[in-house]
Design a protein around this motif. Structure first.
Motif, PDB file in Angstrom:
ATOM      1  N   LYS A  96       0.833  -1.204   0.000  1.00 30.17           N
ATOM      2  CA  LYS A  96       0.000   0.000   0.000  1.00 30.17           C
ATOM      3  C   LYS A  96       0.865   1.251   0.000  1.00 30.17           C
ATOM      4  O   LYS A  96       0.545   2.249  -0.649  1.00 30.17           O
ATOM      5  CB  LYS A  96      -0.924  -0.029   1.208  1.00 30.17           C
ATOM      6  CG  LYS A  96      -1.859   1.159   1.313  1.00 30.17           C
ATOM      7  CD  LYS A  96      -2.854   1.191   0.175  1.00 30.17           C
ATOM      8  CE  LYS A  96      -3.867   0.078   0.288  1.00 30.17           C
ATOM      9  NZ  LYS A  96      -4.908   0.175  -0.756  1.00 30.17           N
ATOM     10  N   ASP A 192      -7.257   9.756   0.627  1.00 32.27           N
ATOM     11  CA  ASP A 192      -8.054   8.571   0.969  1.00 32.27           C
ATOM     12  C   ASP A 192      -7.155   7.377   1.285  1.00 32.27           C
ATOM     13  O   ASP A 192      -7.404   6.627   2.248  1.00 32.27           O
ATOM     14  CB  ASP A 192      -9.000   8.226  -0.178  1.00 32.27           C
ATOM     15  CG  ASP A 192     -10.053   9.303  -0.390  1.00 32.27           C
ATOM     16  OD1 ASP A 192     -10.290  10.093   0.556  1.00 32.27           O
ATOM     17  OD2 ASP A 192     -10.640   9.356  -1.492  1.00 32.27           O
ATOM     18  N   GLN A 196      -6.857   5.322   4.811  1.00 32.79           N
ATOM     19  CA  GLN A 196      -7.012   3.878   4.942  1.00 32.79           C
ATOM     20  C   GLN A 196      -5.779   3.233   5.573  1.00 32.79           C
ATOM     21  O   GLN A 196      -5.885   2.278   6.348  1.00 32.79           O
ATOM     22  CB  GLN A 196      -7.268   3.262   3.554  1.00 32.79           C
ATOM     23  CG  GLN A 196      -8.574   3.692   2.914  1.00 32.79           C
ATOM     24  CD  GLN A 196      -9.778   3.261   3.726  1.00 32.79           C
ATOM     25  OE1 GLN A 196      -9.764   2.211   4.373  1.00 32.79           O
ATOM     26  NE2 GLN A 196     -10.818   4.075   3.694  1.00 32.79           N
ATOM     27  N   LYS A 197      -4.602   3.768   5.255  1.00 32.00           N
ATOM     28  CA  LYS A 197      -3.377   3.240   5.857  1.00 32.00           C
ATOM     29  C   LYS A 197      -3.354   3.495   7.356  1.00 32.00           C
ATOM     30  O   LYS A 197      -2.966   2.622   8.151  1.00 32.00           O
ATOM     31  CB  LYS A 197      -2.168   3.888   5.179  1.00 32.00           C
ATOM     32  CG  LYS A 197      -0.837   3.401   5.734  1.00 32.00           C
ATOM     33  CD  LYS A 197       0.315   4.130   5.070  1.00 32.00           C
ATOM     34  CE  LYS A 197       1.646   3.714   5.682  1.00 32.00           C
ATOM     35  NZ  LYS A 197       2.782   4.451   5.071  1.00 32.00           N
ATOM     36  N   LEU A 199      -5.996   3.896   9.255  1.00 31.76           N
ATOM     37  CA  LEU A 199      -7.047   3.116   9.903  1.00 31.76           C
ATOM     38  C   LEU A 199      -6.632   1.662  10.124  1.00 31.76           C
ATOM     39  O   LEU A 199      -7.161   0.999  11.020  1.00 31.76           O
ATOM     40  CB  LEU A 199      -8.327   3.160   9.061  1.00 31.76           C
ATOM     41  CG  LEU A 199      -9.045   4.514   8.993  1.00 31.76           C
ATOM     42  CD1 LEU A 199     -10.234   4.436   8.060  1.00 31.76           C
ATOM     43  CD2 LEU A 199      -9.493   4.955  10.380  1.00 31.76           C
ATOM     44  N   LYS A 200      -5.703   1.149   9.324  1.00 31.40           N
ATOM     45  CA  LYS A 200      -5.259  -0.225   9.485  1.00 31.40           C
ATOM     46  C   LYS A 200      -4.249  -0.388  10.610  1.00 31.40           C
ATOM     47  O   LYS A 200      -3.934  -1.509  10.993  1.00 31.40           O
ATOM     48  CB  LYS A 200      -4.648  -0.729   8.177  1.00 31.40           C
ATOM     49  CG  LYS A 200      -5.681  -0.978   7.091  1.00 31.40           C
ATOM     50  CD  LYS A 200      -5.054  -1.576   5.863  1.00 31.40           C
ATOM     51  CE  LYS A 200      -6.106  -1.872   4.811  1.00 31.40           C
ATOM     52  NZ  LYS A 200      -5.513  -2.475   3.600  1.00 31.40           N
TER      53      LYS A 200
END
Length: 230
Positions: A96, A192, A196-197, A199-200
């Motif tokens: 990612k 975005d 997302q990174k 949130l992981k």
């Protein structure tokens, strides 16, 4: 004469049925059924013969990975199922991050192209210094001259420019706007992916409600629970 022959009633000939003693074997096969069965049999024989020829002329040293990455199940060749956890969490985060790096590089490239286009087109937008002196008889004529000068200065001076240069300039402005829009879309995509990174990552978090956000934004806002670091 033919019309009279056709007018005479004839007996309707029917196909022979299965004899009573052979009813246990099912329906009696007709000629059309025999043709279909024979063609299917010949097609299967041709397919088997072609396979035998391929096996006969095959290179014994030939190898491809499907030989070890697949297996036969109930006579059907099927590939082996891939493992669900092919990559670890760290490897997925690294992949990612590589994608984010590519997006960031594309943003930087588009920004440089926008700056280059803007620097080449800034001369068209610059207003020329007007050193012409106008004389008026009264205030009304002065207002009229001032308004006429303002209108002429606000409009682009394309009077002496060839049509080819005009078209090229218009296409350059269109390209500039499209590249600015692309930069905006890439920046949104990068934001975005960065969200997302984050949130992981481990840690308790929750999404803030609208009344909890000080500065309203279209993007969701999350808050992480404070953790004590050793």
């Amino acid at each position: 004469m033919s019309s009279l022959r056709n007018s005479i009633p004839r007996r309707a000939h029917k196909e022979r049925a299965q004899p009573e003693s052979r009813k246990k074997y099912g329906l009696l096969e007709k000629h059309k059924d025999h043709i279909l069965r024979a063609r299917a049999y010949q097609r299967k024989e041709d397919f088997i013969r072609n396979l035998k020829e391929k096996a006969l002329f095959k290179n014994p040293d030939e190898f491809y990975f499907k030989m070890i990455n697949s297996k036969t199940v109930d006579g059907i060749h099927r590939p082996k199922p891939e493992a669900n956890n092919k990559y670890t969490e760290e490897e997925r985060m690294l992949l990612k991050h590589k994608d984010m790096g590519y997006i960031f590089q594309a943003i930087q490239s588009e920004r440089k192209k926008v700056e280059r286009l803007s620097s080449t087109l800034h001369a068209v937008d610059d207003k020329r210094s007007n050193k012409h002196i106008y004389f008026a008889e009264d205030r009304e004529e002065a207002k009229e001259i001032r308004s006429r000068i303002g209108e002429s200065s606000s409009a682009p001076q394309f009077g002496n420019i060839p049509s080819r240069i005009k078209r090229k300039t218009a296409s350059s402005y269109k390209e500039l706007e499209s590249r600015k829009e692309r930069v905006k879309n890439l920046e949104k995509l990068y934001a975005d992916m960065a969200l997302q990174k984050e949130l992981k990552k481990p840690g308790r978090k929750r999404k803030l409600r609208e009344e909890e956000i000080l500065n309203s934004t279209s993007q969701p806002v999350y808050k992480w629970r404070a953790q004590r670091k050793r």
